[in-house]
Write a protein that holds these residues in place. Structure first.
Motif, PDB file in Angstrom:
ATOM      1  N   ALA A  31      -5.415  -1.699   0.773  1.00 50.48           N
ATOM      2  CA  ALA A  31      -5.149  -2.983   0.116  1.00 50.48           C
ATOM      3  C   ALA A  31      -5.091  -2.810  -1.397  1.00 50.48           C
ATOM      4  O   ALA A  31      -5.855  -2.029  -1.983  1.00 50.48           O
ATOM      5  CB  ALA A  31      -6.230  -3.997   0.479  1.00 50.48           C
ATOM      6  N   TYR A  33      -4.435  -5.237  -5.092  1.00 51.22           N
ATOM      7  CA  TYR A  33      -4.408  -6.596  -5.622  1.00 51.22           C
ATOM      8  C   TYR A  33      -4.081  -6.568  -7.121  1.00 51.22           C
ATOM      9  O   TYR A  33      -4.496  -5.656  -7.837  1.00 51.22           O
ATOM     10  CB  TYR A  33      -5.790  -7.264  -5.474  1.00 51.22           C
ATOM     11  N   PHE A  45      -5.827 -14.817  -9.305  1.00 50.77           N
ATOM     12  CA  PHE A  45      -5.115 -14.001  -8.310  1.00 50.77           C
ATOM     13  C   PHE A  45      -3.609 -14.098  -8.517  1.00 50.77           C
ATOM     14  O   PHE A  45      -3.067 -15.187  -8.739  1.00 50.77           O
ATOM     15  CB  PHE A  45      -5.480 -14.478  -6.907  1.00 50.77           C
ATOM     16  N   TYR A  48      -1.093  -9.686  -3.507  1.00 55.01           N
ATOM     17  CA  TYR A  48      -1.937  -8.826  -2.675  1.00 55.01           C
ATOM     18  C   TYR A  48      -1.043  -8.081  -1.677  1.00 55.01           C
ATOM     19  O   TYR A  48      -0.204  -8.692  -1.015  1.00 55.01           O
ATOM     20  CB  TYR A  48      -2.964  -9.710  -1.970  1.00 55.01           C
ATOM     21  N   GLN A  50      -1.205  -5.432   1.642  1.00 54.73           N
ATOM     22  CA  GLN A  50      -2.068  -4.868   2.677  1.00 54.73           C
ATOM     23  C   GLN A  50      -1.200  -4.009   3.593  1.00 54.73           C
ATOM     24  O   GLN A  50      -0.407  -4.540   4.377  1.00 54.73           O
ATOM     25  CB  GLN A  50      -2.767  -5.966   3.465  1.00 54.73           C
ATOM     26  N   ASP A  56       1.264 -10.942  -0.049  1.00 53.68           N
ATOM     27  CA  ASP A  56       0.881 -12.331  -0.313  1.00 53.68           C
ATOM     28  C   ASP A  56       1.192 -12.601  -1.782  1.00 53.68           C
ATOM     29  O   ASP A  56       0.460 -12.164  -2.662  1.00 53.68           O
ATOM     30  CB  ASP A  56      -0.606 -12.523  -0.013  1.00 53.68           C
ATOM     31  N   SER A  58       1.377 -15.596  -3.197  1.00 46.82           N
ATOM     32  CA  SER A  58       1.087 -17.006  -3.461  1.00 46.82           C
ATOM     33  C   SER A  58       0.539 -17.281  -4.859  1.00 46.82           C
ATOM     34  O   SER A  58       0.566 -18.416  -5.316  1.00 46.82           O
ATOM     35  CB  SER A  58       0.102 -17.532  -2.409  1.00 46.82           C
ATOM     36  N   SER A  95      -8.883  -1.724  -2.263  1.00 46.45           N
ATOM     37  CA  SER A  95     -10.035  -1.731  -1.358  1.00 46.45           C
ATOM     38  C   SER A  95      -9.663  -1.069  -0.046  1.00 46.45           C
ATOM     39  O   SER A  95      -8.493  -1.016   0.336  1.00 46.45           O
ATOM     40  CB  SER A  95     -10.536  -3.156  -1.122  1.00 46.45           C
ATOM     41  N   SER A  96     -10.690  -0.581   0.637  1.00 46.44           N
ATOM     42  CA  SER A  96     -10.499  -0.046   1.971  1.00 46.44           C
ATOM     43  C   SER A  96     -10.608  -1.204   2.960  1.00 46.44           C
ATOM     44  O   SER A  96     -10.844  -2.339   2.566  1.00 46.44           O
ATOM     45  CB  SER A  96     -11.566   1.001   2.267  1.00 46.44           C
ATOM     46  N   SER A  97     -10.466  -0.922   4.223  1.00 49.27           N
ATOM     47  CA  SER A  97     -10.589  -1.976   5.226  1.00 49.27           C
ATOM     48  C   SER A  97     -12.036  -2.134   5.685  1.00 49.27           C
ATOM     49  O   SER A  97     -12.337  -2.958   6.539  1.00 49.27           O
ATOM     50  CB  SER A  97      -9.701  -1.652   6.438  1.00 49.27           C
ATOM     51  N   LYS A  98     -12.931  -1.388   5.069  1.00 45.44           N
ATOM     52  CA  LYS A  98     -14.334  -1.440   5.484  1.00 45.44           C
ATOM     53  C   LYS A  98     -15.040  -2.598   4.772  1.00 45.44           C
ATOM     54  O   LYS A  98     -15.110  -2.635   3.545  1.00 45.44           O
ATOM     55  CB  LYS A  98     -15.024  -0.120   5.139  1.00 45.44           C
ATOM     56  N   VAL A  99     -15.564  -3.498   5.572  1.00 42.88           N
ATOM     57  CA  VAL A  99     -16.288  -4.629   4.999  1.00 42.88           C
ATOM     58  C   VAL A  99     -17.541  -4.113   4.308  1.00 42.88           C
ATOM     59  O   VAL A  99     -18.243  -3.261   4.829  1.00 42.88           O
ATOM     60  CB  VAL A  99     -16.681  -5.639   6.107  1.00 42.88           C
ATOM     61  N   GLY A 102     -16.307  -3.887  -1.099  1.00 41.90           N
ATOM     62  CA  GLY A 102     -15.841  -4.604  -2.272  1.00 41.90           C
ATOM     63  C   GLY A 102     -14.545  -4.026  -2.810  1.00 41.90           C
ATOM     64  O   GLY A 102     -13.929  -3.154  -2.216  1.00 41.90           O
ATOM     65  N   TYR A 103     -14.147  -4.541  -3.964  1.00 40.45           N
ATOM     66  CA  TYR A 103     -12.940  -4.076  -4.620  1.00 40.45           C
ATOM     67  C   TYR A 103     -13.313  -3.066  -5.714  1.00 40.45           C
ATOM     68  O   TYR A 103     -14.361  -3.194  -6.341  1.00 40.45           O
ATOM     69  CB  TYR A 103     -12.223  -5.225  -5.345  1.00 40.45           C
TER      70      TYR A 103
END
Lengths: 114, 113
Positions: A31, A33, A45, A48, A50, A56, A58, A95-99, A102-103
């Motif tokens: 990801a 941003y 923002f 983004y 992914q 995204d 927006s 960021s990685s996809s690991k919750v 963080g960024y």
């Protein structure tokens, strides 16, 4: 690389010119941003990415702003026909996809439109 | 509309005391809440993430609470040091760290010796 790299660190441009800002994310981060921060303000923002999904967009403030991410890695934010209100610090993060991770932000590009 | 509020005024704390920063939000149901530190001229640095089903999270001298009923998070720094002086940003994440997050405007913290 070890961190998120942004270039240039500073850019002064004349009103009406186009500018390109570059972001090199951490290798393997899916990801990416873009945010911008005006003096004394929070982060706004912009866009983004992914993986291979459609970005995204927006948060882009006008059609003068666009961004692309090539090969799932490096990203370029382009601002056409710059205006004085575009002056801000443009921050890129990945960021990685690991919750929980963080960024990771770069140090930003300070854009000044004169 | 979604709104995130952090103390806009700077917080000045005596070294050694506990600093407490507040983050309030409205019209939002985040799954996660994150805190970042930002020094002048630098990008934000990730500190902690807390999930909606967690009441409290600790990391060394840092403690974060998350009250989804009050729609509030508190960020504590115990035994504060001058090196803790920075702007602290809270950020709301609707799903996970792999989707866009919304930042508050930050609170500037100054620790005086």
């Amino acid at each position: 690389g070890a961190g998120v790299s942004q270039s240039p660190s500073n850019k002064v441009t004349e009103k009406g010119k186009d500018v390109e800002l570059r972001c090199d994310p951490i290798s393997g981060h899916t990801a990416l941003y873009w945010y911008r921060q005006s003096l004394g303000q929070g982060l706004e923002f912009l866009i983004y990415f992914q993986g291979n999904s459609a970005p995204d967009k927006s948060g882009l403030p006008s059609d003068r702003f666009s961004a692309e991410r090539t090969g799932g890695s490096v990203s370029t934010l382009t601002i056409q026909r710059t205006q004085q209100e575009d002056s801000a610090v443009y921050l890129c993060a990945s960021s990685s996809s690991k919750v929980g991770d963080g960024y990771t932000f770069g140090s930003g590009t300070r854009l000044t439109v004169v | 509309s979604q709104k995130i509020e952090q103390n806009s005024e700077a917080l000045n704390i005596q070294e050694g005391k506990t600093a407490t920063l507040t983050c309030n939000y409205t019209n939002y149901s985040p799954a996660y809440l994150q805190w970042y530190r930002q020094d002048p001229g630098r990008g934000p640095v990730f500190l902690l993430l807390i999930r909606e089903n967690e009441k409290e999270k600790r990391k060394e001298r840092l403690k974060v609470t998350f009250d989804t009923t009050l729609k509030q998070s508190l960020f504590h720094i115990t035994a504060s040091q001058p090196a803790d002086s920075a702007t602290y940003l809270c950020a709301l994440d609707p799903y996970s760290s792999a989707s866009k997050i919304i930042f508050g405007s930050g609170t500037r913290l100054s620790i005086r010796p």
